[in-house]
Design an enzyme around this catalytic site. Structure first.
Site, PDB file in Angstrom:
ATOM      1  CG  HIS A  44      -2.001   0.960   1.244  1.00 24.83           C
ATOM      2  ND1 HIS A  44      -3.246   0.691   1.748  1.00 24.83           N
ATOM      3  CD2 HIS A  44      -2.073   2.248   0.803  1.00 24.83           C
ATOM      4  CE1 HIS A  44      -4.030   1.756   1.615  1.00 24.83           C
ATOM      5  NE2 HIS A  44      -3.330   2.718   1.054  1.00 24.83           N
ATOM      6  CD  GLU A  71      -4.282  -2.708   0.645  1.00 27.09           C
ATOM      7  OE1 GLU A  71      -4.731  -3.779   1.049  1.00 27.09           O
ATOM      8  OE2 GLU A  71      -3.835  -1.815   1.397  1.00 27.09           O
ATOM      9  CG  HIS A 192      -8.291  -2.158   8.148  1.00 24.88           C
ATOM     10  ND1 HIS A 192      -7.914  -1.782   9.414  1.00 24.88           N
ATOM     11  CD2 HIS A 192      -7.683  -1.296   7.302  1.00 24.88           C
ATOM     12  CE1 HIS A 192      -7.141  -0.716   9.324  1.00 24.88           C
ATOM     13  NE2 HIS A 192      -6.970  -0.412   8.057  1.00 24.88           N
TER      14      HIS A 192
HETATM   15  N1  PXP Z   1      -7.014  -3.553   3.342  1.00 24.24           N
HETATM   16  C1  PXP Z   1      -6.779  -2.234   3.195  1.00 24.24           C
HETATM   17  C2  PXP Z   1      -7.508  -1.493   2.139  1.00 24.24           C
HETATM   18  C3  PXP Z   1      -5.833  -1.578   3.996  1.00 24.24           C
HETATM   19  O1  PXP Z   1      -5.594  -0.275   3.847  1.00 24.24           O
HETATM   20  C4  PXP Z   1      -5.129  -2.335   4.965  1.00 24.24           C
HETATM   21  C5  PXP Z   1      -4.088  -1.653   5.811  1.00 24.24           C
HETATM   22  O2  PXP Z   1      -3.122  -1.077   5.005  1.00 24.24           O
HETATM   23  C6  PXP Z   1      -5.420  -3.711   5.082  1.00 24.24           C
HETATM   24  C7  PXP Z   1      -6.367  -4.286   4.265  1.00 24.24           C
HETATM   25  C8  PXP Z   1      -4.714  -4.575   6.082  1.00 24.24           C
HETATM   26  O3  PXP Z   1      -5.076  -4.187   7.371  1.00 24.24           O
HETATM   27  P1  PXP Z   1      -4.237  -4.736   8.617  1.00 24.24           P
HETATM   28  O4  PXP Z   1      -2.859  -4.158   8.506  1.00 24.24           O
HETATM   29  O5  PXP Z   1      -5.003  -4.237   9.795  1.00 24.24           O
HETATM   30  O6  PXP Z   1      -4.231  -6.237   8.501  1.00 24.24           O
END
Ligand code: PXP
Length: 244
Positions: A44, A71, A192
């Site tokens: 990301h 992402e 997330h």
């Molecule tokens: N999905 C998206 C769109 C995110 O922005 C993130 C964090 O960068 C995640 C998934 C993964 O979240 P986590 O780091 O809490 O597992």
């Protein structure tokens, strides 16, 4: 088919950046995550490159043997150009502000419908699968289908926050959202705050869950269990849930 596990390696880059050298080596970690069983690698990149750098994304692409998921917010031309140049298997569009600590909401697929349709078609024309980050709200999922996106990624923070109090209540909106996604022929991802405690229940109860992307908890668990064991532990949660 068990749900795929895409490992988000942004935290590895954050650790590296804190000292300015190349330890830990983000490229080697991406190679090893795949060797240890990850079904995909997620990055990301943010405009200030405080985690993954744009140069990392270019460097990682050639070592991908699984699926590469990038992402980010397509409002930045820099992000769109990066994705079109790297051509990952999937781009996940997220409406996060530049300085935001982490993503904290999904797209307004109703009011941003025209914008999303245009940007999604740009990526799809380049042969890149598109997923958009969406809150678990039925009419937002239904409207996502009209944007032309291939998949949606359900934003799971609300589930993760309330799971320990009442799992059934925590997942209820996500099940409804997943049913709408199925009716609309949208592929379904999620991510997330998923972790070793809440992942199996989520994967078991969400119909048609294709992929989860997990970063923070998985990398934190790796401090205790090691990266290889941790990836296997997360994969086991997904396998348990697929033996329904
Ligand atoms: N999905 C998206 C769109 C995110 O922005 C993130 C964090 O960068 C995640 C998934 C993964 O979240 P986590 O780091 O809490 O597992």
């Amino acid at each position: 088919m068990p749900t795929k596990l895409s490992v988000n390696i942004n935290k590895i880059a954050t650790l590296r950046n804190s000292r300015g050298g190349n330890n830990p080596d983000v490229l080697q970690v991406a190679i090893d995550c795949q060797k240890f069983g990850a079904d995909g690698i997620t990055v990301h990149p943010r405009p200030d490159e405080r985690h993954i750098r744009y140069s990392d994304v270019h460097a990682i692409k050639p070592i991908i043997t699984t699926e590469f998921n990038i992402e980010g917010n397509p409002l930045e031309d820099k992000f769109v150009d990066l994705v079109l140049a790297v051509k990952p298997a999937q781009v996940t569009l997220v409406p996060d502000d530049p300085g935001q600590l982490t993503s904290n909401h999904g797209w307004d697929t109703i009011n941003k419908q025209d914008y999303l349709r245009t940007i999604i078609s740009t990526f799809k024309k380049a042969g890149i699968r598109v997923s958009i980050f969406v809150d678990p709200v039925e009419n937002l999922v239904a409207a996502a289908a009209d944007t032309g996106t291939d998949r949606i990624e359900l934003y799971t923070e609300a589930y993760a926050k309330t799971f320990h109090k009442n799992p059934e209540e925590a997942i209820a909106d996500y099940v409804k959202a997943a049913v709408v996604a199925q009716q609309k022929n949208l592929g379904l991802n999620a991510g997330h705050d998923l972790d070793l405690k809440n992942l199996a229940y989520f994967a078991k109860n969400i119909p048609g869950l294709l992929e989860v992307s997990i970063g923070h908890a998985l990398i934190s668990d790796a401090l205790y269990y090691g990266l290889e064991n941790t990836i296997q532990l997360y994969k086991r949660q997904l396998h348990i849930s697929s033996n329904k």
